[in-house]
Design a protein around this motif. Structure first.
Motif, PDB file in Angstrom:
ATOM      1  N   LEU A  28       0.815  -1.183  -0.009  1.00 52.28           N
ATOM      2  CA  LEU A  28      -0.089  -0.013   0.077  1.00 52.28           C
ATOM      3  C   LEU A  28       0.896   1.128   0.167  1.00 52.28           C
ATOM      4  N   TYR A  29       2.208   0.985   0.378  1.00 45.91           N
ATOM      5  CA  TYR A  29       2.850   2.395   0.923  1.00 45.91           C
ATOM      6  C   TYR A  29       3.344   3.009  -0.536  1.00 45.91           C
ATOM      7  N   SER A  30       3.793   2.161  -1.494  1.00 44.67           N
ATOM      8  CA  SER A  30       4.356   2.399  -2.818  1.00 44.67           C
ATOM      9  C   SER A  30       3.495   2.096  -3.979  1.00 44.67           C
ATOM     10  N   ASP A  31       2.452   1.192  -3.551  1.00 45.52           N
ATOM     11  CA  ASP A  31       1.841   0.747  -4.778  1.00 45.52           C
ATOM     12  C   ASP A  31       2.449  -0.245  -5.659  1.00 45.52           C
ATOM     13  N   GLY A  32       3.547  -1.048  -5.313  1.00 43.86           N
ATOM     14  CA  GLY A  32       4.330  -1.907  -6.003  1.00 43.86           C
ATOM     15  C   GLY A  32       4.328  -3.277  -5.369  1.00 43.86           C
ATOM     16  N   TRP A  33       4.938  -4.157  -5.953  1.00 41.86           N
ATOM     17  CA  TRP A  33       4.966  -5.636  -5.383  1.00 41.86           C
ATOM     18  C   TRP A  33       6.272  -5.863  -4.812  1.00 41.86           C
ATOM     19  N   GLN A  34       5.966  -6.513  -3.710  1.00 46.18           N
ATOM     20  CA  GLN A  34       7.135  -6.742  -2.870  1.00 46.18           C
ATOM     21  C   GLN A  34       7.219  -8.222  -2.701  1.00 46.18           C
ATOM     22  N   GLY A  35       8.377  -9.068  -2.585  1.00 44.69           N
ATOM     23  CA  GLY A  35       8.775 -10.252  -2.190  1.00 44.69           C
ATOM     24  C   GLY A  35       9.463 -10.369  -1.029  1.00 44.69           C
ATOM     25  N   GLU A  36       9.277 -11.466  -0.192  1.00 47.13           N
ATOM     26  CA  GLU A  36      10.053 -11.677   1.175  1.00 47.13           C
ATOM     27  C   GLU A  36      10.264 -13.121   1.209  1.00 47.13           C
ATOM     28  N   ILE A  37      11.229 -13.624   1.860  1.00 44.12           N
ATOM     29  CA  ILE A  37      11.657 -14.757   2.109  1.00 44.12           C
ATOM     30  C   ILE A  37      11.989 -14.653   3.517  1.00 44.12           C
ATOM     31  N   ASP A  38      11.825 -15.695   4.510  1.00 42.19           N
ATOM     32  CA  ASP A  38      12.058 -15.796   5.942  1.00 42.19           C
ATOM     33  C   ASP A  38      12.196 -17.046   6.307  1.00 42.19           C
ATOM     34  N   GLY A  39      12.973 -17.189   7.543  1.00 38.61           N
ATOM     35  CA  GLY A  39      13.308 -18.388   7.998  1.00 38.61           C
ATOM     36  C   GLY A  39      13.726 -18.433   9.417  1.00 38.61           C
ATOM     37  N   SER A  40      13.665 -19.653   9.833  1.00 38.47           N
ATOM     38  CA  SER A  40      14.189 -19.690  11.477  1.00 38.47           C
ATOM     39  C   SER A  40      14.889 -21.210  11.685  1.00 38.47           C
ATOM     40  N   VAL A  41      15.782 -21.287  12.505  1.00 37.84           N
ATOM     41  CA  VAL A  41      16.395 -22.468  12.881  1.00 37.84           C
ATOM     42  C   VAL A  41      16.025 -22.600  14.503  1.00 37.84           C
ATOM     43  N   ASN A  42      15.345 -23.326  15.259  1.00 41.55           N
ATOM     44  CA  ASN A  42      15.299 -23.247  16.470  1.00 41.55           C
ATOM     45  C   ASN A  42      16.439 -24.351  16.945  1.00 41.55           C
ATOM     46  N   ASN A  43      16.611 -24.554  18.184  1.00 38.89           N
ATOM     47  CA  ASN A  43      17.892 -25.318  19.017  1.00 38.89           C
ATOM     48  C   ASN A  43      18.991 -25.238  18.210  1.00 38.89           C
ATOM     49  N   LEU A  44      19.306 -24.128  17.542  1.00 32.77           N
ATOM     50  CA  LEU A  44      20.683 -23.899  16.576  1.00 32.77           C
ATOM     51  C   LEU A  44      21.759 -24.641  17.299  1.00 32.77           C
ATOM     52  N   LEU A  45      22.223 -24.434  18.397  1.00 31.95           N
ATOM     53  CA  LEU A  45      23.539 -24.873  18.892  1.00 31.95           C
ATOM     54  C   LEU A  45      23.262 -26.059  19.945  1.00 31.95           C
ATOM     55  N   GLY A  46      21.869 -26.574  20.109  1.00 29.81           N
ATOM     56  CA  GLY A  46      21.561 -27.474  21.021  1.00 29.81           C
ATOM     57  C   GLY A  46      21.075 -27.015  22.388  1.00 29.81           C
ATOM     58  N   GLY A  47      20.866 -25.817  22.569  1.00 30.81           N
ATOM     59  CA  GLY A  47      20.476 -25.367  23.741  1.00 30.81           C
ATOM     60  C   GLY A  47      19.398 -24.493  23.769  1.00 30.81           C
ATOM     61  N   GLY A  48      18.514 -24.646  22.940  1.00 32.61           N
ATOM     62  CA  GLY A  48      17.342 -23.845  22.796  1.00 32.61           C
ATOM     63  C   GLY A  48      17.610 -22.412  22.381  1.00 32.61           C
ATOM     64  N   GLU A  49      18.748 -22.203  21.659  1.00 27.87           N
ATOM     65  CA  GLU A  49      19.014 -20.894  20.641  1.00 27.87           C
ATOM     66  C   GLU A  49      18.114 -20.917  19.389  1.00 27.87           C
ATOM     67  N   ARG A  50      17.831 -19.634  18.979  1.00 33.00           N
ATOM     68  CA  ARG A  50      16.813 -19.579  17.721  1.00 33.00           C
ATOM     69  C   ARG A  50      17.550 -18.466  17.027  1.00 33.00           C
ATOM     70  N   LEU A  51      17.738 -18.788  15.896  1.00 39.63           N
ATOM     71  CA  LEU A  51      18.204 -17.871  14.760  1.00 39.63           C
ATOM     72  C   LEU A  51      17.083 -17.703  13.581  1.00 39.63           C
ATOM     73  N   THR A  52      16.755 -16.172  13.573  1.00 36.60           N
ATOM     74  CA  THR A  52      15.639 -16.112  12.509  1.00 36.60           C
ATOM     75  C   THR A  52      16.348 -14.995  11.442  1.00 36.60           C
ATOM     76  N   PHE A  53      15.820 -15.052  10.102  1.00 34.95           N
ATOM     77  CA  PHE A  53      16.147 -14.029   9.178  1.00 34.95           C
ATOM     78  C   PHE A  53      14.999 -13.915   8.524  1.00 34.95           C
ATOM     79  N   LYS A  54      14.911 -12.449   7.728  1.00 34.10           N
ATOM     80  CA  LYS A  54      13.933 -12.018   6.824  1.00 34.10           C
ATOM     81  C   LYS A  54      14.576 -11.185   5.671  1.00 34.10           C
ATOM     82  N   VAL A  55      14.313 -11.492   4.630  1.00 32.02           N
ATOM     83  CA  VAL A  55      14.779 -10.528   3.505  1.00 32.02           C
ATOM     84  C   VAL A  55      13.631 -10.301   2.653  1.00 32.02           C
ATOM     85  N   GLY A  56      13.448  -9.084   2.307  1.00 36.75           N
ATOM     86  CA  GLY A  56      12.460  -8.389   1.487  1.00 36.75           C
ATOM     87  C   GLY A  56      12.798  -7.426   0.383  1.00 36.75           C
ATOM     88  N   LYS A  57      12.130  -7.407  -0.659  1.00 35.96           N
ATOM     89  CA  LYS A  57      12.726  -6.177  -1.610  1.00 35.96           C
ATOM     90  C   LYS A  57      11.431  -6.012  -2.318  1.00 35.96           C
TER      91      LYS A  57
END
Length: 128
Positions: A28-57
């Motif tokens: 709605l802001y720019s009246d254009g199309w936008q794509g996004e990819i996101d993901g997460s890894v839970n328990n990354l190092l075996g102790g309940g850690e969480r890594l998340t990422f999001k990329v959009g353009k």
């Protein structure tokens, strides 16, 4: 049981530790199309850690928006922490950056990082 207690057996299954998603939308802001990819890894190092990422353009955006976060809440025990780095590009105030009255708004193009120290939500009397 004869002493008035009950024996309880739980069978649990751990959820998948990785998640990946994507999407396309009309903004709605720019009246254009936008794509996004996101993901997460839970328990990354075996102790309940969480890594998340999001990329959009967006189709009209000069640069992508990127968000990366790592969090370790120590399962509610003391010493939890998290940090986040981001580069958010929402758009420009003007559709033509060559206009005389062009005004770049720093709130629409921001970069930074944050560090969080997490409190212990579980008390010692809980038995952890």
């Amino acid at each position: 049981m004869s002493d008035g207690t009950a024996q309880l057996q739980l069978i649990v299954e751990e959820q998948k530790t990785q998640n990946l998603g994507f999407g396309v939308a009309k903004t709605l802001y720019s009246d254009g199309w936008q794509g996004e990819i996101d993901g997460s890894v839970n328990n990354l190092l075996g102790g309940g850690e969480r890594l998340t990422f999001k990329v959009g353009k967006g189709t009209q955006d000069e640069e992508p928006s990127i968000n990366l976060e790592f969090r370790n809440d120590k399962f509610g025990k003391p010493g939890g922490y998290g940090f986040r780095v981001f580069s958010d590009f929402i758009g420009e105030n003007s559709t033509d950056s060559n206009e005389e009255n062009y005004d770049h708004d720093a709130l629409l193009d921001r970069k930074g990082a944050s560090i969080n120290l997490l409190r212990n939500p579980i008390t010692e009397s809980f038995g952890v």
